[in-house]
Design an enzyme around this catalytic site. Structure first.
Site, PDB file in Angstrom:
ATOM      1  N   GLU A  91       0.838  -1.208   0.000  1.00  0.00           N
ATOM      2  CA  GLU A  91       0.000   0.000   0.000  1.00  0.00           C
ATOM      3  C   GLU A  91       0.867   1.250   0.000  1.00  0.00           C
ATOM      4  OE1 GLU A  91      -3.289  -1.915   3.034  1.00  0.00           O
ATOM      5  OE2 GLU A  91      -2.401   0.012   3.476  1.00  0.00           O
ATOM      6  N   CYS A 116       5.371  -7.104   7.800  1.00  0.00           N
ATOM      7  CA  CYS A 116       6.337  -6.577   8.770  1.00  0.00           C
ATOM      8  C   CYS A 116       6.482  -7.568   9.927  1.00  0.00           C
ATOM      9  CB  CYS A 116       5.862  -5.226   9.311  1.00  0.00           C
ATOM     10  SG  CYS A 116       7.058  -4.480  10.444  1.00  0.00           S
ATOM     11  N   CYS A 120       3.709  -4.655  15.968  1.00  0.00           N
ATOM     12  CA  CYS A 120       3.142  -3.620  16.849  1.00  0.00           C
ATOM     13  C   CYS A 120       1.633  -3.864  17.000  1.00  0.00           C
ATOM     14  CB  CYS A 120       3.391  -2.236  16.261  1.00  0.00           C
ATOM     15  SG  CYS A 120       5.139  -1.893  16.016  1.00  0.00           S
ATOM     16  N   GLY A 168       5.910  -2.060   6.701  1.00  0.00           N
ATOM     17  CA  GLY A 168       7.283  -2.498   6.917  1.00  0.00           C
ATOM     18  C   GLY A 168       8.097  -1.569   7.799  1.00  0.00           C
ATOM     19  N   SER A 200      10.555   6.539   9.170  1.00  0.00           N
ATOM     20  CA  SER A 200       9.891   6.291  10.451  1.00  0.00           C
ATOM     21  C   SER A 200      10.281   4.907  10.952  1.00  0.00           C
ATOM     22  CB  SER A 200       8.387   6.374  10.239  1.00  0.00           C
ATOM     23  OG  SER A 200       7.725   5.916  11.379  1.00  0.00           O
ATOM     24  N   SER A 223       8.867   5.988  16.585  1.00  0.00           N
ATOM     25  CA  SER A 223       7.567   5.709  17.207  1.00  0.00           C
ATOM     26  C   SER A 223       7.786   5.326  18.665  1.00  0.00           C
ATOM     27  CB  SER A 223       6.874   4.551  16.490  1.00  0.00           C
ATOM     28  OG  SER A 223       6.655   4.890  15.159  1.00  0.00           O
ATOM     29  N   LEU A 224       7.255   6.128  19.556  1.00  0.00           N
ATOM     30  CA  LEU A 224       7.461   5.888  20.992  1.00  0.00           C
ATOM     31  C   LEU A 224       6.227   5.213  21.594  1.00  0.00           C
ATOM     32  CD1 LEU A 224       9.988   6.562  22.520  1.00  0.00           C
ATOM     33  CD2 LEU A 224       8.981   8.727  23.195  1.00  0.00           C
ATOM     34  N   HIS A 225       5.122   5.903  21.537  1.00  0.00           N
ATOM     35  CA  HIS A 225       3.799   5.365  21.899  1.00  0.00           C
ATOM     36  C   HIS A 225       3.581   5.004  23.365  1.00  0.00           C
ATOM     37  CE1 HIS A 225       3.146   5.698  17.733  1.00  0.00           C
ATOM     38  NE2 HIS A 225       3.600   4.527  17.356  1.00  0.00           N
ATOM     39  N   ASN A 299      -6.234   6.158  15.570  1.00  0.00           N
ATOM     40  CA  ASN A 299      -7.280   5.972  14.574  1.00  0.00           C
ATOM     41  C   ASN A 299      -8.227   4.870  15.073  1.00  0.00           C
ATOM     42  OD1 ASN A 299      -8.786   5.250  12.385  1.00  0.00           O
ATOM     43  ND2 ASN A 299      -7.068   5.108  10.967  1.00  0.00           N
ATOM     44  N   CYS A 342      -1.393   2.067   7.887  1.00  0.00           N
ATOM     45  CA  CYS A 342      -0.793   1.094   6.990  1.00  0.00           C
ATOM     46  C   CYS A 342      -1.290  -0.327   7.216  1.00  0.00           C
ATOM     47  CB  CYS A 342       0.725   1.150   7.089  1.00  0.00           C
ATOM     48  SG  CYS A 342       1.351   0.723   8.712  1.00  0.00           S
TER      49      CYS A 342
HETATM   50  S1  SF4 Z   1       3.800  -0.002  12.929  1.00  0.00           S
HETATM   51 FE1  SF4 Z   1       5.432  -0.161  11.402  1.00  0.00          FE
HETATM   52  S2  SF4 Z   1       7.012  -1.361  12.469  1.00  0.00           S
HETATM   53 FE2  SF4 Z   1       5.135  -1.669  13.638  1.00  0.00          FE
HETATM   54  S3  SF4 Z   1       4.227  -3.557  12.775  1.00  0.00           S
HETATM   55 FE3  SF4 Z   1       3.339  -1.800  11.662  1.00  0.00          FE
HETATM   56  S4  SF4 Z   1       4.608  -1.573   9.846  1.00  0.00           S
HETATM   57 FE4  SF4 Z   1       5.764  -2.807  11.322  1.00  0.00          FE
END
Ligand code: SF4
Length: 351
Positions: A91, A116, A120, A168, A200, A223-225, A299, A342
């Site tokens: 995508e 990926c 996450c 990814g 990123s 990405s911390l989160h 989201n 994504c």
């Molecule tokens: S947020 Fe990024 S690194 Fe984490 S699983 Fe999704 S694509 Fe992979």
């Protein structure tokens, strides 16, 4: 096996032309056709003879993406699902920013892998697991293909900003991602400044260090989160391998080497990482790092498990950060009505 012209640097195209007994200026011309004009077939080269085109086509090809479906959001964001030559799906998302002339831009969020491995918890791509890395040509094809659509629409702007934030983990496909960036930056190609490119990462520490050592002008977004290891490990398995302390050291090293401000991303999830206490711990973590943090209310379409906090909680969180001297802002995601995060469109079509 035929070489993919979209994966080839100017030097590599020169070598190909030497093998084919063609003069060096032909290599420059071919490079421009492939990387600047984004042709989809060797046939489309108008200033090469039929014989030369046939000779090139016997040795090389152009990777093309096959559009499977697209969704257009109310805010103009377009999400594309492409099939690769091996029928894997990827995508990319086009964000069209309009408004004042200086702010007008087209930004493309590109994928760097099929699937990926990072898993996450809030990400649809991670749920499907890892399949393979994309080649540099497959990464660039996303940009060239979308540019070709924009040309058909007579858009006066092509893609000018790239974010490696699609499917990814880009730092786990380091060589191909870097090659694609260098090709985007080529004067005879798209000539996109490296400052307009963002990578990123979920926090692959050794690769952040490698990237720092290259001292490029890339914008690095981490990405911390979550502000504690205990919370972060719950939604980002990478935190078990590279916990917050180690990640912080790498981030400080990156800033020191590149003298560039880091970007952090923090998805705000209701009743998970959104209290004032979390904000104070986060402020303490960030205080030694030259950075800006984007707070992104999650989201709600990703999964019902993650809901966005109420507006007042988001404002309170921001207030704690800014009053602690941290540069922070709230960033609304674009394309939420078309599930632009994504992996979601691929997930639906593959299902
Ligand atoms: S947020 Fe990024 S690194 Fe984490 S699983 Fe999704 S694509 Fe992979």
């Amino acid at each position: 096996m035929k070489k993919d012209l979209r994966s080839m640097s100017l030097e590599e195209i020169k070598e190909l032309m030497i093998e084919l007994n063609e003069p060096a200026f032909r290599a420059k011309q071919l490079f421009e056709w492939v990387h600047k004009k984004g042709i989809e077939s060797i046939e489309d080269i108008s200033n090469f003879s039929k014989e030369l085109k046939e000779k090139i086509a016997q040795n090389a090809k152009i990777t093309c993406l096959n559009l499977k479906t697209k969704q257009v959001s109310e805010d103009g964001t377009i999400k594309y699902l492409f099939a690769l030559e091996d029928n894997n799906y990827i995508e990319c998302v086009l964000m069209r920013y309009r408004g004042t002339k200086s702010k007008k831009r087209n930004t493309l969020c590109v994928s760097s892998q099929v699937g990926c491995a990072m898993g996450c918890g809030f990400c649809a791509t991670g749920l499907g697991g890892f399949k393979r890395n994309l080649t540099a040509g497959e990464i660039l094809s996303q940009i060239y293909t979308v540019n070709n659509y924009l040309k058909i629409e007579n858009d006066d702007l092509m893609v000018g900003n790239i974010v490696y934030m699609g499917m990814g983990e880009p730092l786990l496909n380091f060589e191909n991602v870097l090659k694609s960036i260098r090709l985007l930056n080529e004067l005879l190609g798209q000539n996109i400044s490296i400052r307009r490119i963002t990578i990123s990462t979920c926090g692959i520490v050794p690769k952040i260090v490698d990237l720092a050592d290259l001292n490029l002008d890339i914008v690095l977004a981490v990405s911390l989160h979550a502000p504690t290891d205990q919370l972060r490990s719950q939604i980002m398995p990478v935190n078990q391998q590279y916990p917050l302390k180690v990640l912080k050291e790498a981030c400080i090293y990156y800033v020191k080497k590149t003298r560039r401000r880091l970007t952090f991303e923090y998805a705000l999830v209701n009743n998970f990482n959104d209290t004032k206490e979390h904000a104070y711990v986060l402020a303490d973590y960030l205080k030694d790092i030259f950075s800006h943090i984007n707070l992104i209310p999650v989201n709600p379409t990703v999964t019902e498990k993650f809901q966005r906090p109420q507006r007042v909680k988001i404002q309170d969180f921001l207030e704690v950060l800014t009053s602690s001297g941290i540069e922070a802002s709230i960033r609304e995601e674009r394309g939420t009505d078309i599930a632009a995060a994504c992996g979601q469109l691929r997930g639906k079509v593959v299902e």
